[in-house]
Write a protein that holds these residues in place. Structure first.
Motif, PDB file in Angstrom:
ATOM      1  N   PHE A 327       0.920  -1.272   0.103  1.00 55.05           N
ATOM      2  CA  PHE A 327      -0.157   0.039  -0.068  1.00 55.05           C
ATOM      3  C   PHE A 327       0.873   1.297   0.104  1.00 55.05           C
ATOM      4  N   CYS A 328       0.436   2.288  -0.612  1.00 55.98           N
ATOM      5  CA  CYS A 328       1.173   3.511  -0.889  1.00 55.98           C
ATOM      6  C   CYS A 328       1.365   4.121   0.708  1.00 55.98           C
ATOM      7  N   PRO A 329       2.400   4.599   0.995  1.00 54.20           N
ATOM      8  CA  PRO A 329       2.728   5.124   2.301  1.00 54.20           C
ATOM      9  C   PRO A 329       2.019   6.521   2.253  1.00 54.20           C
ATOM     10  N   ASN A 330       1.804   7.034   1.081  1.00 59.26           N
ATOM     11  CA  ASN A 330       1.273   8.439   1.026  1.00 59.26           C
ATOM     12  C   ASN A 330      -0.172   8.637   1.195  1.00 59.26           C
ATOM     13  N   CYS A 331      -1.092   7.742   0.208  1.00 62.32           N
ATOM     14  CA  CYS A 331      -2.396   8.016  -0.029  1.00 62.32           C
ATOM     15  C   CYS A 331      -3.051   6.563   0.567  1.00 62.32           C
ATOM     16  N   GLY A 332      -2.265   5.701   0.717  1.00 64.76           N
ATOM     17  CA  GLY A 332      -2.909   4.242   1.095  1.00 64.76           C
ATOM     18  C   GLY A 332      -3.503   3.562  -0.163  1.00 64.76           C
ATOM     19  N   LYS A 334      -3.700   0.768  -2.854  1.00 64.46           N
ATOM     20  CA  LYS A 334      -3.341  -0.630  -3.155  1.00 64.46           C
ATOM     21  C   LYS A 334      -2.263  -0.358  -4.318  1.00 64.46           C
ATOM     22  N   ASN A 335      -1.008  -1.337  -3.984  1.00 64.40           N
ATOM     23  CA  ASN A 335      -0.131  -1.336  -4.988  1.00 64.40           C
ATOM     24  C   ASN A 335       0.131  -2.620  -5.543  1.00 64.40           C
ATOM     25  N   CYS A 341       3.195   5.227  -7.014  1.00 65.59           N
ATOM     26  CA  CYS A 341       1.793   4.861  -6.780  1.00 65.59           C
ATOM     27  C   CYS A 341       0.905   5.152  -7.889  1.00 65.59           C
TER      28      CYS A 341
END
Length: 349
Positions: A327-332, A334-335, A341
Motif C-alpha cells: 500500500f502507498c505510504p502517502n495515500c494508502g 493498493k499497489n 503509486c
C-alpha cells in the motif's frame, strides 16, 4: 326482365372513377340499340343479373353493346333491341390494379414476455398489398349489396385483425424481444398468410405484407439505445471521457461553476491516472531488463574469478531483492508491484 320507355342510357362507363376505388356498379339504368360500352385501361367490365355473372370483358376499348356484347352474354344473347324499348342491366366495373396501403397499430399490442409480467407494449407499422382475384365471390359477398367499394374499406377490415395477428406471430417468431426487426420478414410472412385467409372469401387476395418498424415505449427504447452505445464503445471509462470532452467543447459544460470545476477535475484525474499507468509499465519493463542483465553478469563473474562473481551476485541480490510496499505510504492506495503509486504518484521503491 324489366323494360322501360323514354329512359335510355347511350354509354355504359365508369362514371365515378377514383384511384382508390376497387369497384363501381353501373345499375338501375337502361341500354338501347346503339348503346356503347367503354372500358378504360386497368378496368374490367362484368355484366351480371340477379347476382349471376353474364359475361366478363377485360380488353380496353369502345364496344357496341348490341353487336359486340349481347351475343356473348349467357342469358341475354337472345334479346333483340326494339327501337323505342330498353333493357335494364347491371355492369360492375372493377379496378384490376394492385393496391398498396399503409397500416399502423391503433393501440400498443401487449406481447407476453418474461421480462415484463404485464407484457411488452409494442407498436408497429408497414404496408400491405392486395387485388381483386375472384369476381364471383366479390359479387356474392360485397358487390351484390354495395354500389362501390373503397381501399379504405379494406384497410379498416385488415387493421381490425392486425392486433391479434401481431401478438400471435411476434410471440412465435420474435426470438429476441428487444430486436424484433431481425425477425420482421418471418413475422410479416405469417401475418400475410393469415390475412389472406381472412378476406379470401370476399374475392380479394393479399399479395404482400411488410413490417417497416417496431416501436417500443420511450423508456425501453432509451435502454436499448444506451446498451447498444456501450457495446459499440466497449470502454465505458473512455466513453465518459469523450462525453465530458464533447460537453466542454460544445459549451454545454462551461463557466466557473461546480459543473465546470467537476468536469476539469475528472478530466485531470483521468489523465493523471493514464500517465501513471504508462510510467509504471515503462518502469516495470526497465526493471525486468536490469534484472536480466544482472543475472548474466553474475554468471560471467563465476566463470572469470571468485571475487568478481561474489561482488556481482551481491549487487544483484541487493538491487533485485528490495521489496515494494503493498500500500502507498502517502495515500494508502493498493499497489500491485509498480514503482510509483497509480493514485498519487509517490515513488514506492
Amino acid at each position: 326482365m324489366v323494360f322501360f320507355r323514354n329512359q335510355f342510357a347511350n354509354v355504359v362507363e365508369w362514371e365515378e372513377f377514383r384511384d382508390d376505388m376497387i369497384f363501381w356498379k353501373w345499375s338501375n339504368k337502361e341500354i338501347k340499340k346503339g348503346s356503347k360500352l367503354i372500358i378504360r385501361p386497368g378496368q374490367d367490365a362484368i355484366f351480371f343479373n340477379n347476382g349471376r355473372i353474364e359475361g366478363v370483358f377485360e380488353q380496353e376499348g369502345d364496344y357496341n353493346i348490341e353487336s359486340e356484347i349481347i351475343p356473348f352474354l349467357s342469358t341475354l344473347k337472345g334479346f333483340k333491341f326494339g327501337f323505342n324499348s330498353g333493357m335494364r342491366v347491371e355492369v360492375l366495373f372493377v379496378n384490376t390494379k394492385e393496391f398498396t396501403v399503409r397500416w399502423g397499430t391503433q393501440n400498443p399490442v401487449l406481447i407476453p414476455t418474461p421480462q415484463l409480467p404485464g407484457g411488452m407494449p409494442i407498436r408497429a407499422n408497414g404496408t400491405f398489398n392486395f387485388k381483386v382475384s375472384d369476381y364471383v365471390a366479390l359479387i356474392d359477398k360485397i358487390a351484390g349489396v354495395r354500389d362501390s367499394y373503397l381501399v379504405e374499406d379494406v384497410r379498416i377490415r385488415i387493421t381490425s385483425a392486425l392486433d391479434q395477428l401481431l401478438m400471435k406471430w411476434i410471440s412465435r417468431e420474435g426470438k429476441d424481444m428487444f430486436n424484433l426487426q431481425a425477425n420482421a420478414h418471418d413475422i410479416a410472412r405469417g401475418i400475410r398468410e393469415d390475412l389472406d385467409m381472412e378476406i379470401l372469401n370476399n374475392g380479394i387476395t393479399i399479395t404482400g405484407f411488410n413490417v417497416m418498424s417496431f416501436n417500443y415505449p420511450k423508456e425501453i427504447q432509451d435502454m436499448i439505445t444506451k446498451t447498444a452505445s456501450h457495446e459499440m464503445i466497449g470502454n465505458v471509462s473512455k466513453y465518459q471521457q469523450i462525453s465530458m470532452t464533447d460537453g466542454i467543447a460544445s459549451g454545454k459544460v462551461q463557466g466557473g461553476g461546480a459543473a465546470s470545476d467537476m468536469a476539469g477535475m475528472m478530466m485531470g484525474m483521468n489523465m493523471a491516472n493514464e500517465m501513471m499507468k504508462n510510467i509504471n509499465q515503462q518502469g516495470q519493463g526497465q526493471n525486468r531488463g536490469n534484472n536480466s542483465g544482472q543475472g548474466n553478469g553474475g554468471g560471467q563473474g563465476q566463470g572469470s574469478g571468485g571475487s568478481s562473481s561474489s561482488g556481482n551476485a551481491g549487487s544483484g541480490a541487493s538491487s533485485g531483492g528490495q521489496a515494494k510496499p503493498n500500500f502507498c505510504p502517502n495515500c494508502g492506495a493498493k499497489n500491485e508491484g509498480a514503482n510509483f503509486c497509480p493514485n498519487c504518484g509517490q515513488k514506492l521503491g
